[in-house]
Design an enzyme around this catalytic site. Structure first.
Site, PDB file in Angstrom:
ATOM      1  CD  GLU A 198      39.999  43.454  23.318  1.00  0.00           C
ATOM      2  OE1 GLU A 198      39.448  43.088  22.276  1.00  0.00           O
ATOM      3  OE2 GLU A 198      39.362  43.736  24.349  1.00  0.00           O
TER       4      GLU A 198
ATOM      5  CE  LYS B  77      36.927  49.391  26.472  1.00  0.00           C
ATOM      6  NZ  LYS B  77      37.856  48.608  27.298  1.00  0.00           N
TER       7      LYS B  77
END
Ligand code: HSE
Length: 347
Positions: A212, A227
């Protein structure tokens, strides 16, 4: 022949890759999938926006530079991001939302999804923020409006996990899962096994485009936590919030820890897990731990992701595949559109 009009919200790597797939494969999709896609709008906070109800040329969009206001180069374009107009007034049937993930409140993506659903448009998204934080309300809104809210790409990009489990595991007695759900951290752990230092391995993951923008989301477990919330709420019927999930990452693991584990046939992995308790409640965690060589996730190396579902009738059922990547994540959007098409044609 069905043609879906689609508007792309966010035009970074993922929606640009979807435009590339449309440019290259639309004719094939007509034959293979029974539909084609026409891009009628694009909007991006950095690049600006464009609307053309007759269709924007996908190859031209793909070739645009990633420079500020670049969409103004199109006859129908503007340097300003008219998000609401593109979502509500471009004539799109489907909105493909692929803006950045905001782990705090899911905005502005959640608002983009809400605008689209309220306007009676299907939404496909790869964005973990709105799904982890607002899935219940967005799904309820979609249901009330008679449209779909699909988000296969929020976990493990185009590798089928959510839909696979939802469609094929009912009745198997799913009681939990363990997953390697972040490519960057698994890549870093694998490279550390090969002797690379932590910082060098993170830098390499950034170079390769796995990490990221702020890699602490990867190595401290925050990305996995989103997630885990998505998988637990979707597949175990939990109502977890992000703050319910204890979370630690891999930044404190040393090369010595890794080599010692290897010497005893074990491998350190960052595991996102959830399981149903006897009383029906669901507990979840994100934590690094050494796995024995015979664990279903021990052999997963590099940036690959995997999830092992714990079922009563089948034991462990493990799915592995890419968890990131432009084309891989754009494929998730396509798989969501295939699902929407199937729903419309089974109705
Ligand atoms: N940074 C993430 C990863 C991308 O490394 O897995 C996909 O969520």
């Amino acid at each position: 022949m069905t043609e879906y009009k689609i508007a792309l919200v966010g035009f970074g790597g993922v929606n640009r890759a979807l435009a590339q797939l449309i440019a290259e494969r639309n004719a094939r999709w007509q034959q293979e999938l029974g539909f084609s896609l026409k891009i009628v709008g694009v909007t991006d906070l950095f690049l600006g926006s464009a609307i053309d109800r007759d269709g924007l040329d996908a190859a031209t969009l793909v070739a645009l530079p990633a420079s500020k206001g670049a969409l103004a180069q199109l006859a129908q374009g503007s340097a300003e991001a008219f998000n609401e107009a593109v979502i509500k007034q471009s004539g799109a049937d489907i909105i493909a939302e692929a803006t950045f993930t905001n782990p705090k409140d899911g905005e502005p993506a959640a608002t983009f999804c809400r605008w689209a659903l309220e306007a009676g448009k299907h939404v496909v998204t790869t964005n973990k923020g709105p799904v982890a934080l607002h899935a219940q309300s967005l799904k309820a809104l979609a249901k009330a409006k008679g449209v779909s809210f699909e988000y296969e790409g929020a976990v493990m990009s185009g590798t089928p996990v959510l839909r696979m489990a939802r469609q094929t595991l009912p009745g198997a007695g799913l009681v939990g899962f363990e997953g390697i759900l972040n490519g960057t951290s698994n890549y870093v752990l694998t490279r550390m096994e090969e002797g690379l230092g932590f910082a060098e391995a993170v830098a390499k993951a950034q170079e390769l485009g796995y990490a990221e923008a702020d890699p602490s989301a990867d190595v401290e477990g925050y990305d996995v936590r989103l997630k885990v919330v998505i998988l637990a709420n979707e597949l175990l019927g939990a109502c977890l919030q992000v703050s319910d999930v204890a979370c630690s990452g891999i930044s404190a693991i040393t090369c010595d820890d890794i080599q010692q584990a290897l010497a005893s046939g074990q491998r350190w992995k960052l595991i996102g897990a959830a399981s149903r308790n006897q009383d029906g409640s669901v507990q979840a965690s994100v934590q690094a731990r050494p796995l024995p060589g015979n664990h279903p996730l021990a052999g997963i190396s590099g940036a690959t992701n995997a999830v092992a579902f714990d079922t009563k009738l089948l034991g462990a059922v493990t799915v592995s595949g890419p968890g990131a990547g432009r084309i891989e994540t754009a494929f998730a959007l396509l798989s969501d559109i295939v699902a929407i098409h199937a729903t419309k044609h089974s109705a």
